[in-house]
Write a protein that holds these residues in place. Structure first.
Motif, PDB file in Angstrom:
ATOM      1  N   SER A  99      -2.230   7.528   5.524  1.00  0.00           N
ATOM      2  CA  SER A  99      -1.325   7.324   4.398  1.00  0.00           C
ATOM      3  C   SER A  99      -0.920   5.865   4.318  1.00  0.00           C
ATOM      4  N   ASP A 100      -0.355   5.496   3.191  1.00  0.00           N
ATOM      5  CA  ASP A 100       0.235   4.171   3.075  1.00  0.00           C
ATOM      6  C   ASP A 100       1.643   4.239   3.662  1.00  0.00           C
ATOM      7  N   LEU A 101       2.371   3.140   3.596  1.00  0.00           N
ATOM      8  CA  LEU A 101       3.711   3.108   4.199  1.00  0.00           C
ATOM      9  C   LEU A 101       4.743   3.915   3.416  1.00  0.00           C
ATOM     10  N   ASN A 102       4.354   4.416   2.244  1.00  0.00           N
ATOM     11  CA  ASN A 102       5.238   5.295   1.470  1.00  0.00           C
ATOM     12  C   ASN A 102       4.882   6.763   1.674  1.00  0.00           C
ATOM     13  N   ALA A 103       4.023   7.038   2.643  1.00  0.00           N
ATOM     14  CA  ALA A 103       3.588   8.399   3.001  1.00  0.00           C
ATOM     15  C   ALA A 103       2.690   9.036   1.944  1.00  0.00           C
ATOM     16  N   ASN A 104       2.042   8.215   1.131  1.00  0.00           N
ATOM     17  CA  ASN A 104       1.088   8.739   0.156  1.00  0.00           C
ATOM     18  C   ASN A 104      -0.289   8.812   0.801  1.00  0.00           C
ATOM     19  N   ASN A 115       2.180  12.523  -2.011  1.00  0.00           N
ATOM     20  CA  ASN A 115       2.995  12.263  -0.836  1.00  0.00           C
ATOM     21  C   ASN A 115       2.827  13.362   0.209  1.00  0.00           C
ATOM     22  N   TRP A 135       7.847   7.783  11.569  1.00  0.00           N
ATOM     23  CA  TRP A 135       7.747   6.588  10.723  1.00  0.00           C
ATOM     24  C   TRP A 135       8.215   5.335  11.444  1.00  0.00           C
ATOM     25  N   SER A 168       5.601   2.409  11.574  1.00  0.00           N
ATOM     26  CA  SER A 168       6.016   1.163  10.925  1.00  0.00           C
ATOM     27  C   SER A 168       5.996  -0.027  11.866  1.00  0.00           C
TER      28      SER A 168
END
Length: 116
Positions: free
Chosen positions: A42-47, A70, A88, A92
């Motif tokens: 996923s990307d950092l936005n959880a997508n 998401n 996260w 992160s």
């Protein structure tokens, strides 16, 4: 097992150094596709950026149904928030995370939607 995977991927990145970022991502996704366990990226936005076939089989969602959506789509809401915060926080900061999340399958989601 995770350390072995990390070492293998680090070596692969060294071997792929002359390739573009997109070529490297394509190679990584090809490797992840072959993994016997469910894998998602996923990307950092959880997508979702990627899910392998095993992930799709387990969740009941097709890969095309998840990409761009998401991760919360799968959340069964029984996993404590502290688990997500730890996950996260670890990701992160560049770390890797291992653990269990309680997720729902596509069929369970369809059943829940029909009762609303």
């Amino acid at each position: 097992m995770m350390n072995e995977l990390k070492s293998t991927l680090e070596q692969a990145f060294e071997d792929l150094a002359p390739l573009s970022e997109n070529q490297i991502l394509s190679q990584c996704f090809s490797v992840l596709e072959q993994m016997p366990m469910a894998m998602s990226v996923s990307d950092l936005n959880a997508n979702f950026m990627f899910v392998n076939k095993r992930f799709a089989e387990i969740t009941g969602y097709e890969q095309k149904d998840l990409i761009g959506k998401n991760h919360s789509l799968l959340s069964y809401k029984t996993t404590p928030n502290e688990v997500y915060q730890g996950l996260w926080g670890c990701i992160s900061s560049g770390g890797s995370w291992q653990g269990r999340l309680v997720n729902k399958k596509k069929m369970a989601n369809a059943i829940l939607q029909s009762y609303r």
